[in-house]
Scaffold this motif. Structure first.
Motif, mmCIF file in Angstrom:
data_model
loop_
_atom_site.group_PDB
_atom_site.id
_atom_site.type_symbol
_atom_site.label_atom_id
_atom_site.label_comp_id
_atom_site.label_asym_id
_atom_site.label_seq_id
_atom_site.Cartn_x
_atom_site.Cartn_y
_atom_site.Cartn_z
ATOM 1 N N ASN A 189 -0.465 26.746 -4.205
ATOM 2 C CA ASN A 189 0.554 26.246 -5.535
ATOM 3 C C ASN A 189 0.216 24.750 -5.461
ATOM 4 O O ASN A 189 0.558 24.138 -4.526
ATOM 5 C CB ASN A 189 1.723 26.794 -5.292
ATOM 6 N N ILE A 207 1.968 22.435 -6.852
ATOM 7 C CA ILE A 207 3.021 21.807 -6.793
ATOM 8 C C ILE A 207 3.975 21.735 -5.781
ATOM 9 O O ILE A 207 4.917 21.501 -5.713
ATOM 10 C CB ILE A 207 3.566 22.134 -8.327
ATOM 11 N N LEU A 208 3.534 22.351 -4.700
ATOM 12 C CA LEU A 208 4.177 22.684 -3.396
ATOM 13 C C LEU A 208 3.139 22.014 -2.305
ATOM 14 O O LEU A 208 2.898 22.597 -1.339
ATOM 15 C CB LEU A 208 4.265 24.175 -3.120
ATOM 16 N N ALA A 220 -2.234 30.763 -7.664
ATOM 17 C CA ALA A 220 -1.149 30.936 -7.145
ATOM 18 C C ALA A 220 -0.712 32.345 -6.935
ATOM 19 O O ALA A 220 0.553 32.392 -6.697
ATOM 20 C CB ALA A 220 -0.149 29.998 -7.714
ATOM 21 N N ILE A 253 8.712 20.725 -3.600
ATOM 22 C CA ILE A 253 8.280 20.688 -4.840
ATOM 23 C C ILE A 253 7.737 19.443 -5.410
ATOM 24 O O ILE A 253 8.447 18.402 -5.367
ATOM 25 C CB ILE A 253 9.095 21.185 -5.818
ATOM 26 N N GLY A 258 14.969 21.530 -7.472
ATOM 27 C CA GLY A 258 13.992 20.522 -7.127
ATOM 28 C C GLY A 258 12.945 20.585 -8.328
ATOM 29 O O GLY A 258 12.347 19.548 -8.595
ATOM 30 N N PHE A 259 12.649 21.815 -8.922
ATOM 31 C CA PHE A 259 11.592 21.824 -9.931
ATOM 32 C C PHE A 259 12.232 20.989 -11.094
ATOM 33 O O PHE A 259 11.238 20.378 -11.842
ATOM 34 C CB PHE A 259 11.210 23.217 -10.158
ATOM 35 N N PHE A 291 11.549 17.695 -10.656
ATOM 36 C CA PHE A 291 10.108 17.429 -10.793
ATOM 37 C C PHE A 291 9.763 17.219 -12.359
ATOM 38 O O PHE A 291 8.688 16.480 -12.632
ATOM 39 C CB PHE A 291 9.128 18.522 -10.032
ATOM 40 N N ILE A 307 2.829 23.431 -16.607
ATOM 41 C CA ILE A 307 3.460 23.314 -15.053
ATOM 42 C C ILE A 307 4.455 24.389 -14.828
ATOM 43 O O ILE A 307 4.396 24.870 -13.674
ATOM 44 C CB ILE A 307 4.373 21.805 -15.374
ATOM 45 N N ARG A 332 3.365 27.680 -12.966
ATOM 46 C CA ARG A 332 3.106 27.430 -11.260
ATOM 47 C C ARG A 332 4.269 27.806 -10.470
ATOM 48 O O ARG A 332 4.216 27.710 -9.368
ATOM 49 C CB ARG A 332 2.761 25.852 -11.159
ATOM 50 N N ILE A 333 5.483 28.002 -11.159
ATOM 51 C CA ILE A 333 6.769 28.077 -10.383
ATOM 52 C C ILE A 333 6.268 29.455 -9.678
ATOM 53 O O ILE A 333 6.940 29.514 -8.646
ATOM 54 C CB ILE A 333 8.074 28.112 -11.453
ATOM 55 N N CYS A 342 7.024 32.485 -5.547
ATOM 56 C CA CYS A 342 6.576 31.520 -5.152
ATOM 57 C C CYS A 342 6.200 31.192 -3.729
ATOM 58 O O CYS A 342 5.748 30.377 -3.078
ATOM 59 C CB CYS A 342 7.574 30.212 -5.666
#
Lengths: 148, 492
Positions: A11, A13-14, A41, A125, B41-42, B45, B57, B60-61, B458
């Motif tokens: 991922n 964004i991690l 992902a 994140i 947090g997301f 972001f 974006i 991608r969670i 995730c």
């Protein structure tokens, strides 16, 4: 469709979890015509369909053993992986996927290599890839190229 | 003074999917909680990004349902730009979205939730997985599932550009036209999907409904909570996954609320508990009265069972027939049995397939008008869809240039968080007495929350390192006094 699948898992964004995706991105152009390079992902069982029809697969992923310094590269073969059952089917991973493919007699890669990179941070994140993992990326690319 | 127990089924991401159990002085359970991922947090972001990038974006969670986030994000961006998709743009979106619902429900039924029912809730751990499912339903069925899922994913690639992280949603429509050849292929796949949906319903009937033990488990008090339910409905009050009004029914089944998704902040609030970083959604009109069921408590539930409970029926004939049977077997609406989610999911799978076929056959699918160009200054928008696991909210605020200044996301599982906590609590209370923590608690507690399929997507895509299931018992000083550990079982 070529005969080889190069799959970067993670991922982006991690933080360090992005490592597989970043490696795949670097190799995509160079491998054009020789391998299908994709990144995503998704989790184990949802990935299964992606492998069907390929003769061999090279998977690049993050791993968290806590036993190695971040950035350590480990190479595993499909047959090296213990056939483990995750504590819940939600968390099933690559070994279970391989067993399923075998039981279903799917047209699955005969050769299954995994390059796993020990991570430092996989929780932040939007966090950057840590220095140790970023520094390992060129070496991972070389290792993948060497087995192509 | 109290003791603290932690059940941590996925230790890879600390705090995700962790169970905390607090004991009183007598050693009985005072309260048990499930902590699940939340997205603060997301949201942070997201700030400072171009709003058109949000559908990419946010996909991608989650490693399980990127399409749900992509679609909620796309609809929120429609709102930000004050533009609606063209008829064909909407049709392509809906076809793609129903294909996703079909594919994801198939994944859940056979791979994730299925093991509890198809293999059996009391089967040994080593069998409660997809391999065990195949042992029960047969390899031919397994091959059929794999082949169908693959075709559904081919169809998503055809419609969305990429199967895994779709790239087709744009404000006012979609980015890619559908050709006549592609439509033909979509019709062929959709026809197979309908057949597959009927087949899956039959599998459920044969294996689950014909087994009285399973039916009794569905009906048992251990898995029953009388709460409110929320879900999206169309103009006929029938289930719709892509768009419509949000309808809430009370524990007695009567309509309690019906509102436009954009007005969700008027009706839904989030409660904070000191022990958890997750926010528990509740109905504002009722208020937060604690982790309680009944009409006086604002706790509500989402996901397949909730969607069936709030609707007057399914929009397609075969699924509607199954819907009628569902309520005739399980009793009058609403059905309060959590485990009935598995059956409701299969009915929705068939519904999604029938919708796919209807939409794939629509002559307008190949029309060139796939997008309305946004002409207004961006401001604020809400996008809501029914994700496989329940109602998903995306809400973005932007400056005049379309740069995100604030984002609010409520994921499906957050809507269910309070009720899941109640289920986990009930399982823990029935198992832990006088400080004796039985190893069986691991199985039973997992069962209690798995029916909701709380999304840990995730957290599921890296190679497993050490991933044991752990119960930790703490004394009042929060010192570890006992640890029950079960590592993954290794096959010989």
């Amino acid at each position: 469709m070529t005969k080889t699948l190069v799959l970067g898992l993670g991922n982006e964004i991690l933080a360090d979890d992005a490592v597989g995706v970043l490696v795949a991105r670097q190799l995509k152009d160079e491998f054009a015509g020789r391998a299908d390079v994709i990144s995503c992902a998704l989790h184990g069982l949802a990935l299964l369909e992606l492998f069907i029809g390929y003769e061999r697969a090279i998977l690049i992923d993050a791993i968290q053993t806590g036993k190695n310094p971040p950035g350590t590269i480990m190479e595993l073969r499909g047959e090296d992986l213990d056939k483990v059952y995750a504590p819940s089917p939600h968390y099933a991973g690559v070994p279970e996927m391989l067993e399923l493919a075998e039981q279903l007699e799917l047209d699955f890669p005969k050769e299954f290599r995994i390059f796993a990179v020990e991570v430092g941070d996989m929780r932040t994140i939007g966090g950057p890839v840590t220095a140790a993992v970023a520094a390992a990326i060129p070496a991972v690319c070389e290792r993948v190229k060497a087995v192509m | 003074m109290s003791r603290h127990i932690t059940v941590d089924p996925i230790s890879r991401l600390e705090g995700h999917g962790k169970i905390d159990i607090i004991l009183n002085d007598a050693g009985d359970v005072e309260r048990a909680y499930l902590q699940i991922p939340e997205l603060r947090g997301f949201e942070k972001f997201a700030e400072g990004r171009q709003v058109e990038d949000m559908p990419q974006i946010t996909s991608r969670i989650c490693g399980v349902c990127p399409m749900a986030h992509h679609m909620a994000g796309t609809k929120a961006v429609d709102g930000v730009y004050g533009v609606q998709p063209t008829a064909t743009g909407r049709l392509i979106r809906e076809l793609a979205y129903n294909t996703f619902m079909f594919e994801d429900h198939a994944l859940h039924f056979y791979y994730l939730g299925g093991p509890d029912f198809i293999v059996g809730p009391d089967a040994p751990k080593a069998q409660r997985n997809i391999v065990g499912v195949l042992g029960k339903v047969g390899l031919e069925v397994g091959k059929k599932v794999i082949a169908m899922r693959r075709e559904a994913r081919d169809m998503m690639t055809l419609l969305c550009g990429k199967v895994i992280h779709p790239v087709f949603g744009l404000p006012g429509g979609v980015s890619k036209r559908i050709s006549a050849d592609e439509q033909k292929k979509a019709i062929e796949i959709s026809e197979k999907a309908v057949e597959f949906g009927q087949f899956t319903l039959q599998v459920f009937h044969d294996i689950v409904l014909k087994n009285q033990q399973y039916v009794d488990a569905i009906r048992s008090d251990a898995y029953t909570h009388k709460t409110y339910y929320m879900g999206m409905v169309d103009e006929k009050n029938q289930v719709n996954f892509y768009d419509g009004m949000l309808r809430v029914v009370a524990p007695d089944g009567k309509e309690f609320l019906k509102f436009k998704p954009a007005e969700y902040l008027k009706h839904i609030a989030e409660h904070v508990e000191p022990w958890s970083y997750i926010k528990f959604c509740y109905l504002k009109a009722i208020g937060w009265k604690g982790f309680e069921e009944g009409p006086q408590s604002g706790v509500y539930s989402v996901a397949p069972l909730a969607r069936l409970n709030v609707a007057d029926g399914m929009p397609t004939p075969k699924a509607n027939e199954a819907y009628q049977q569902f309520f005739s077997v399980l009793g009058k609406k609403p059905v309060h049995h959590t485990l009935a989610n598995h059956w409701a999911r299969v009915i929705e799978l068939l519904c999604a397939a029938e919708m796919m076929l209807e939409q794939a056959k629509n002559p307008a699918l190949t029309d060139a008008k796939i997008r309305n160009i946004p002409m207004t200054t961006p401001t604020e928008g809400v996008g809501v869809v029914e994700a496989p696991r329940g109602t998903l909210f995306h809400h973005y605020w932007t400056d005049k240039k379309g740069v995100v200044t604030k984002a609010n996301l409520i994921v499906a599982t957050q809507n269910n968080a309070a009720r899941i906590a109640m289920s986990v609590d009930r399982a823990a209370k029935s198992l832990i007495k006088a400080g004796k923590v039985n190893d069986g608690i691991l199985n039973r507690i997992e069962m209690a929350f798995r029916a909701y399929d709380p999304c840990h997507g995730c957290a599921t895509h890296a190679l497993p390192g050490d991933m044991p299931l752990v119960v930790r018992v703490y004394n009042p000083q929060h010192e570890l006094v006992q640890e029950i550990r079960r590592d993954m079982q290794r096959a010989s």
